[in-house]
Design a protein around this motif. Structure first.
Motif, mmCIF file in Angstrom:
data_model
loop_
_atom_site.group_PDB
_atom_site.id
_atom_site.type_symbol
_atom_site.label_atom_id
_atom_site.label_comp_id
_atom_site.label_asym_id
_atom_site.label_seq_id
_atom_site.Cartn_x
_atom_site.Cartn_y
_atom_site.Cartn_z
ATOM 1 N N HIS A 174 55.200 55.168 19.090
ATOM 2 C CA HIS A 174 55.781 53.979 18.454
ATOM 3 C C HIS A 174 54.719 53.163 17.712
ATOM 4 O O HIS A 174 54.975 52.018 17.329
ATOM 5 N N ASN A 175 53.537 53.750 17.556
ATOM 6 C CA ASN A 175 52.443 53.059 16.872
ATOM 7 C C ASN A 175 52.028 51.778 17.591
ATOM 8 O O ASN A 175 51.596 50.812 16.969
ATOM 9 N N ILE A 176 52.212 51.787 18.913
ATOM 10 C CA ILE A 176 51.719 50.662 19.722
ATOM 11 C C ILE A 176 50.515 51.180 20.513
ATOM 12 O O ILE A 176 50.644 52.115 21.305
ATOM 13 N N ARG A 177 49.368 50.575 20.262
ATOM 14 C CA ARG A 177 48.145 50.964 20.958
ATOM 15 C C ARG A 177 47.896 50.027 22.131
ATOM 16 O O ARG A 177 48.177 48.825 22.040
ATOM 17 N N VAL A 178 47.406 50.586 23.241
ATOM 18 C CA VAL A 178 47.124 49.776 24.437
ATOM 19 C C VAL A 178 45.737 50.157 24.934
ATOM 20 O O VAL A 178 45.489 51.319 25.293
ATOM 21 N N ASN A 179 44.831 49.217 24.924
ATOM 22 C CA ASN A 179 43.446 49.464 25.327
ATOM 23 C C ASN A 179 42.976 48.416 26.322
ATOM 24 O O ASN A 179 43.591 47.356 26.459
ATOM 25 N N ALA A 180 41.872 48.725 26.977
ATOM 26 C CA ALA A 180 41.231 47.759 27.873
ATOM 27 C C ALA A 180 39.883 47.365 27.307
ATOM 28 O O ALA A 180 39.196 48.181 26.693
ATOM 29 N N VAL A 181 39.530 46.097 27.526
ATOM 30 C CA VAL A 181 38.144 45.689 27.331
ATOM 31 C C VAL A 181 37.575 45.478 28.738
ATOM 32 O O VAL A 181 38.253 44.948 29.618
ATOM 33 N N ASN A 182 36.343 45.988 28.938
ATOM 34 C CA ASN A 182 35.728 45.981 30.272
ATOM 35 C C ASN A 182 34.401 45.231 30.208
ATOM 36 O O ASN A 182 33.335 45.842 30.044
ATOM 37 N N PRO A 183 34.479 43.907 30.343
ATOM 38 C CA PRO A 183 33.230 43.139 30.266
ATOM 39 C C PRO A 183 32.358 43.362 31.496
ATOM 40 O O PRO A 183 32.858 43.570 32.605
ATOM 41 N N GLY A 184 31.049 43.288 31.282
ATOM 42 C CA GLY A 184 30.121 43.117 32.396
ATOM 43 C C GLY A 184 30.012 41.632 32.691
ATOM 44 O O GLY A 184 30.852 40.833 32.260
ATOM 45 N N ALA A 185 28.976 41.262 33.442
ATOM 46 C CA ALA A 185 28.795 39.849 33.794
ATOM 47 C C ALA A 185 28.705 39.013 32.519
ATOM 48 O O ALA A 185 27.830 39.244 31.678
ATOM 49 N N THR A 186 29.605 38.074 32.390
ATOM 50 C CA THR A 186 29.742 37.299 31.149
ATOM 51 C C THR A 186 29.559 35.814 31.457
ATOM 52 O O THR A 186 30.037 35.323 32.490
ATOM 53 N N ASP A 187 28.920 35.117 30.557
ATOM 54 C CA ASP A 187 28.512 33.734 30.786
ATOM 55 C C ASP A 187 29.704 32.776 30.628
ATOM 56 O O ASP A 187 29.870 32.131 29.596
ATOM 57 N N THR A 188 30.545 32.746 31.661
ATOM 58 C CA THR A 188 31.713 31.856 31.666
ATOM 59 C C THR A 188 31.776 31.178 33.028
ATOM 60 O O THR A 188 30.970 31.459 33.924
ATOM 61 N N ASN A 189 32.807 30.357 33.189
ATOM 62 C CA ASN A 189 33.008 29.672 34.462
ATOM 63 C C ASN A 189 33.100 30.660 35.631
ATOM 64 O O ASN A 189 32.665 30.361 36.748
ATOM 65 N N MET A 190 33.640 31.853 35.365
ATOM 66 C CA MET A 190 33.814 32.815 36.454
ATOM 67 C C MET A 190 32.475 33.209 37.080
ATOM 68 O O MET A 190 32.331 33.246 38.303
ATOM 69 N N MET A 191 31.466 33.479 36.262
ATOM 70 C CA MET A 191 30.153 33.843 36.811
ATOM 71 C C MET A 191 29.440 32.619 37.389
ATOM 72 O O MET A 191 28.630 32.743 38.313
ATOM 73 N N GLN A 192 29.752 31.436 36.833
ATOM 74 C CA GLN A 192 29.162 30.215 37.394
ATOM 75 C C GLN A 192 29.634 30.008 38.834
ATOM 76 O O GLN A 192 28.851 29.642 39.715
ATOM 77 N N VAL A 193 30.933 30.283 39.070
ATOM 78 C CA VAL A 193 31.487 30.157 40.426
ATOM 79 C C VAL A 193 30.784 31.139 41.366
ATOM 80 O O VAL A 193 30.434 30.794 42.502
ATOM 81 N N VAL A 194 30.552 32.355 40.885
ATOM 82 C CA VAL A 194 29.852 33.359 41.709
ATOM 83 C C VAL A 194 28.446 32.847 42.056
ATOM 84 O O VAL A 194 28.014 32.903 43.224
ATOM 85 N N ALA A 195 27.747 32.326 41.060
ATOM 86 C CA ALA A 195 26.369 31.850 41.287
ATOM 87 C C ALA A 195 26.369 30.654 42.241
ATOM 88 O O ALA A 195 25.498 30.557 43.128
ATOM 89 N N ASP A 196 27.338 29.755 42.074
ATOM 90 C CA ASP A 196 27.417 28.587 42.962
ATOM 91 C C ASP A 196 27.711 29.017 44.397
ATOM 92 O O ASP A 196 27.145 28.477 45.352
ATOM 93 N N THR A 197 28.604 29.998 44.543
ATOM 94 C CA THR A 197 29.025 30.435 45.881
ATOM 95 C C THR A 197 27.893 31.163 46.601
ATOM 96 O O THR A 197 27.605 30.891 47.772
ATOM 97 N N LEU A 198 27.244 32.095 45.891
ATOM 98 C CA LEU A 198 26.205 32.904 46.528
ATOM 99 C C LEU A 198 24.858 32.186 46.568
ATOM 100 O O LEU A 198 23.987 32.556 47.357
ATOM 101 N N GLY A 199 24.703 31.157 45.704
ATOM 102 C CA GLY A 199 23.387 30.553 45.522
ATOM 103 C C GLY A 199 23.006 29.560 46.593
ATOM 104 O O GLY A 199 21.823 29.258 46.769
ATOM 105 N N HIS A 200 24.007 29.006 47.322
ATOM 106 C CA HIS A 200 23.734 27.990 48.351
ATOM 107 C C HIS A 200 22.767 26.937 47.827
ATOM 108 O O HIS A 200 21.696 26.715 48.392
#
Ligand SMILES: NC(=O)c1ccc[n+]([C@@H]2O[C@H](COP(=O)([O-])OP(=O)(O)OC[C@H]3O[C@@H](n4cnc5c(N)ncnc54)[C@H](O)[C@@H]3O)[C@@H](O)[C@H]2O)c1
Length: 264
Positions: A174-200
Motif C-alpha cells: 500500500h506504499n506505507i513504509r514503517v521504520n524504527a529509529v533507535n537512538p543511543g543515549a541522547t541529551d534529553t530529560n530522559m538521560m538527565q533523570v537517569v544521571a540524577d537517579t544513579l548519580g546520588h
C-alpha cells in the motif's frame, strides 16, 4: 532533503527528541500536528514556529481515543496524513527484574508499547485511504540489545521493533513504509533523570561514564535523531521499510571499546 507539503503527526512533541523533530520538520517544509501531555508546553513550542505550520492537541497518548482524534484532526484540517512519528515514551524505574515494580512495568508497557499500537492502528487507517505514507516509531538501542536494570523499557522497545516489522510487511503493497529509529543515549530529560537517579548527587559522574562508553565520546544531540527521522519521512528513503535505524555514535558496534582495554 525536503518535506515540503507533507502533513506529519508527532507524539512526545515537547520532549527533547520530539521538539527537535518538530522544528526540523517545519524547517524542511512540513506542517505538523503536535501532541504531548501539557498544552502550555505545546503552546510555547507553537509560538516559536510559523502559525500555519503547527496544530497542537494535548492529551495522554495511552488513551486510544486521543490517537483517533489526532488522526481525525489531520484529516479535517489538511485532508490527509503523510507522516507519523510515534515517539512519546518514558524510561521507568532502574531496578533489577526481581525488584522491579509490576505497576511500573505495566505503565512503561502502556506508554512505550501499547500507545505505539494505537498510533499505528489509526494512522494506518488514514494512510490506507490516501496515497501511502511513512511511519517512524521510536525504539532504542535497547530495542536491539539490553543494558540491564530496565526490564520494562527493554521489553517495550523490543516490542516496538516487532510491531514495526509486522506493519511494514502488512502495508508495503500500500506504499506505507514503517521504520524504527533507535537512538543511543541522547541529551534529553530522559538521560538527565537517569544521571540524577544513579548519580546520588553527582549526575555528571554518571553522564561522563555513559559518554566514555560511546565510541564517539558524547551523547546524541536531539537533532542527530531528528535528522534520521526527517530522512525516513522524506521521499529520499522511498525504498526503506521495516528496519531499525541506529543513531548511537557507534555504541552498538562493539562488546568493549578500545578505550576500555589496557592498551597504551
Ligand atoms: N533520551 C534517550 O537517551 C533515548 C534513547 C533511546 C530512545 N529514546 C526514546 O525517545 C523518545 C523520546 O524521548 P526523549 O529522549 O525525547 O525524552 P523526553 O522525556 O524529553 O520526551 C518524552 C516525551 O514523551 C511525552 N510523554 C510521556 N508519556 C506520555 C503520555 N502518556 N502521553 C503523551 N505524551 C507522553 C513526555 O511528556 C515527553 O515530552 C522516547 O520514546 C524514548 O524512549 C530516548
Amino acid at each position: 532533503m525536503s518535506l515540503e507539503g507533507k502533513i506529519a503527526l508527532i507524539t512526545g512533541a515537547t520532549g527533547g527528541i520530539g521538539a527537535a523533530t518538530v522544528r526540523g520538520f517545519v524547517a524542511k517544509g512540513a506542517t505538523v500536528i503536535a501532541t504531548d501531555l501539557d498544552q502550555a508546553l505545546l503552546d510555547a513550542l507553537a509560538a516559536s514556529l510559523p502559525a500555519d505550520k503547527i496544530v497542537t492537541l494535548a492529551g495522554d497518548i495511552t488513551e486510544e481515543a486521543l490517537n483517533s482524534q489526532l488522526v481525525d484532526l489531520a484529516l479535517e484540517k489538511f485532508g490527509r496524513l503523510d507522516v507519523a512519528f510515534l515517539n512519546a515514551g518514558i524510561g521507568g524505574e532502574l531496578a533489577p527484574t526481581h525488584d522491579y515494580s509490576t505497576a511500573m512495568f505495566e505503565k512503561v508497557m502502556r506508554i512505550n508499547c501499547t500507545s505505539v499500537f494505537f498510533g499505528l492502528k489509526y494512522v494506518l487507517r488514514a494512510m490506507l485511504g490516501g496515497n501511502g505514507g511513512s511511519i517512524i516509531c521510536t525504539s532504542s538501542v535497547q530495542g536491539l540489545q539490553a543494558c540491564g536494570y530496565t526490564p520494562a523499557y527493554t521489553a517495550a522497545k523490543h516490542a516496538v521493533m516487532g510491531m514495526v516489522r509486522n506493519a511494514a510487511l502488512e502495508y508495503a503493497r500500500h506504499n506505507i513504509r514503517v521504520n524504527a529509529v533507535n537512538p543511543g543515549a541522547t541529551d534529553t530529560n530522559m538521560m538527565q533523570v537517569v544521571a540524577d537517579t544513579l548519580g546520588h548527587g553527582n549526575p555528571d559522574k554518571v553522564r561522563n561514564a555513559f559518554e566514555a562508553s560511546v565510541p564517539m565520546g558524547r551523547y546524541a544531540r536531539p537533532e542527530d535523531i531528528a535528522s534520521m527521522v526527517a530522512y525516513l519521512a522524506a521521499d529520499e528513503s522511498a525504498y526503506i521499510t521495516g528496519m531499525p535505524h541506529v543513531v548511537a555514535g557507534g555504541m552498538t558496534t562493539h562488546w568493549c571499546t578500545p578505550m576500555q582495554l589496557p592498551v597504551n
